[in-house]
Design a protein around this motif. Structure first.
Motif, PDB file in Angstrom:
ATOM      1  N   VAL A 121     -14.436   0.572   6.613  1.00 34.20           N
ATOM      2  CA  VAL A 121     -15.033   1.262   7.760  1.00 34.20           C
ATOM      3  C   VAL A 121     -14.292   2.577   7.997  1.00 34.20           C
ATOM      4  O   VAL A 121     -13.052   2.607   8.056  1.00 34.20           O
ATOM      5  N   GLY A 122     -15.068   3.649   8.091  1.00 37.24           N
ATOM      6  CA  GLY A 122     -14.507   4.973   8.349  1.00 37.24           C
ATOM      7  C   GLY A 122     -15.053   5.514   9.658  1.00 37.24           C
ATOM      8  O   GLY A 122     -16.140   5.129  10.100  1.00 37.24           O
ATOM      9  N   ALA A 123     -14.281   6.387  10.288  1.00 31.86           N
ATOM     10  CA  ALA A 123     -14.732   7.022  11.538  1.00 31.86           C
ATOM     11  C   ALA A 123     -13.977   8.328  11.713  1.00 31.86           C
ATOM     12  O   ALA A 123     -12.855   8.457  11.213  1.00 31.86           O
ATOM     13  N   PRO A 124     -14.583   9.283  12.420  1.00 32.82           N
ATOM     14  CA  PRO A 124     -13.846  10.519  12.696  1.00 32.82           C
ATOM     15  C   PRO A 124     -12.843  10.270  13.812  1.00 32.82           C
ATOM     16  O   PRO A 124     -12.965   9.283  14.535  1.00 32.82           O
ATOM     17  N   ASP A 125     -11.853  11.180  13.968  1.00 32.39           N
ATOM     18  CA  ASP A 125     -10.957  11.090  15.122  1.00 32.39           C
ATOM     19  C   ASP A 125     -11.778  11.384  16.355  1.00 32.39           C
ATOM     20  O   ASP A 125     -12.754  12.128  16.289  1.00 32.39           O
ATOM     21  N   GLY A 126     -11.387  10.853  17.477  1.00 35.28           N
ATOM     22  CA  GLY A 126     -12.115  11.182  18.692  1.00 35.28           C
ATOM     23  C   GLY A 126     -11.895  10.143  19.758  1.00 35.28           C
ATOM     24  O   GLY A 126     -11.375   9.059  19.474  1.00 35.28           O
ATOM     25  N   VAL A 127     -12.311  10.514  20.986  1.00 35.32           N
ATOM     26  CA  VAL A 127     -12.169   9.588  22.101  1.00 35.32           C
ATOM     27  C   VAL A 127     -12.992   8.327  21.777  1.00 35.32           C
ATOM     28  O   VAL A 127     -14.122   8.434  21.311  1.00 35.32           O
ATOM     29  N   PHE A 128     -12.417   7.192  22.002  1.00 29.01           N
ATOM     30  CA  PHE A 128     -13.072   5.889  21.807  1.00 29.01           C
ATOM     31  C   PHE A 128     -13.368   5.547  20.348  1.00 29.01           C
ATOM     32  O   PHE A 128     -14.089   4.588  20.073  1.00 29.01           O
ATOM     33  N   SER A 129     -12.832   6.332  19.421  1.00 35.10           N
ATOM     34  CA  SER A 129     -13.092   6.045  18.015  1.00 35.10           C
ATOM     35  C   SER A 129     -12.585   4.645  17.646  1.00 35.10           C
ATOM     36  O   SER A 129     -13.305   3.841  17.039  1.00 35.10           O
ATOM     37  N   GLY A 130     -11.340   4.365  18.053  1.00 31.54           N
ATOM     38  CA  GLY A 130     -10.748   3.057  17.738  1.00 31.54           C
ATOM     39  C   GLY A 130     -11.504   1.927  18.407  1.00 31.54           C
ATOM     40  O   GLY A 130     -11.715   0.861  17.810  1.00 31.54           O
ATOM     41  N   GLU A 131     -11.919   2.175  19.655  1.00 26.00           N
ATOM     42  CA  GLU A 131     -12.653   1.133  20.384  1.00 26.00           C
ATOM     43  C   GLU A 131     -13.974   0.818  19.671  1.00 26.00           C
ATOM     44  O   GLU A 131     -14.353  -0.336  19.497  1.00 26.00           O
TER      45      GLU A 131
END
Ligand SMILES: Cc1cc2nc3c(=O)[nH]c(=O)nc-3n(C[C@H](O)[C@H](O)[C@H](O)COP(=O)(O)O)c2cc1C
Length: 208
Positions: A121-131
């Motif tokens: 699973v990949g995601a950009p940095d950002g608010v609530f990214s980890g959540e």
């Protein structure tokens, strides 16, 4: 006659109460999965059915995300050659450093806790990214439990794929620009049945 009717009414009420109590104590499939889930680190060689992997990924995407932005990408690897290739590259790259020692158990198969399939699973940095991606992970792991599959959350892939030698394998996952690898989930048919790890219920407090 009146007595018989009264007795019958009492019996029906008692039976109804027992049924209601039993029903209210029944656990749903989700609660059962929450209680049954464990991190599994030993898997059978049996491949995971493609349809099951598809279903797991769909369950992941059904997770909530902040403003429903769905800032995540899911990459499923079921190809044993890919898994073995990444394992060989990593072990060679870190040879003699001790970095891989914790995984090298007598039943070692691969660096993904010996899983038959891996969901990255990949995601950009950002608010609530980890959540966001956290919600996704739990959906996938619980759905897998219900399907009789084991899983293990692998945060370690962030370090593993940061090794320069792993660049090609990381690129082959095809995450979009700006997306970083967050975690992987090992998936497979369990070859162990770990005990539940202890949990500290004193962390929960009702506020008056
Ligand atoms: C953010 C995160 C990172 C984790 N990384 C790893 C990992 O790299 N390797 C591993 O074997 N387990 C990893 N785990 C699994 C935890 O060790 C495991 O969930 C914890 O010990 C509780 O055990 P349980 O999952 O069986 O209840 C990770 C779990 C989380 C939530």
């Amino acid at each position: 006659m009146k007595r018989v009717v009264l007795l019958l009414a009492l019996c029906v009420t008692a039976l109804l109460s027992v049924w209601l109590i039993t029903e209210s104590q029944k656990k749903s499939g989700v609660i059962e999965a929450i209680e049954a889930r464990r991190s599994v680190r030993a898997y059978k060689d049996t491949p995971v059915e493609h349809e099951k992997l598809e279903l797991l990924a769909k369950c992941g995407v059904l997770a909530p995300s902040a403003m429903n932005r769905q800032e995540w990408e899911v990459r499923i690897v079921e190809n044993k050659a890919w898994i073995d290739g990444a394992t060989a590259t990593y072990l060679k790259a870190v040879e003699g450093t001790g970095k891989a020692d914790y995984m090298l158990t007598p039943t070692f198969k691969n660096i993904f806790r010996n899983a038959a399939a891996v969901i990255f699973v990949g995601a950009p940095d950002g608010v609530f990214s980890g959540e966001n991606v956290g919600c996704m992970a739990q959906n996938i792991m619980l759905a897998a439990t219900e399907l009789g599959l084991g899983t293990c959350f692998l945060g370690s892939v962030q370090m593993i794929f940061a090794e320069p030698a792993m660049a090609e394998h990381l690129t082959s996952l095809g995450f979009s620009d700006g997306y970083k690898l967050r975690y992987a989930l090992a998936v497979g048919y369990p070859d162990e049945a770990p005990e539940a790890k202890p949990r500290d219920m004193s962390k929960i407090k009702f506020v008056e």
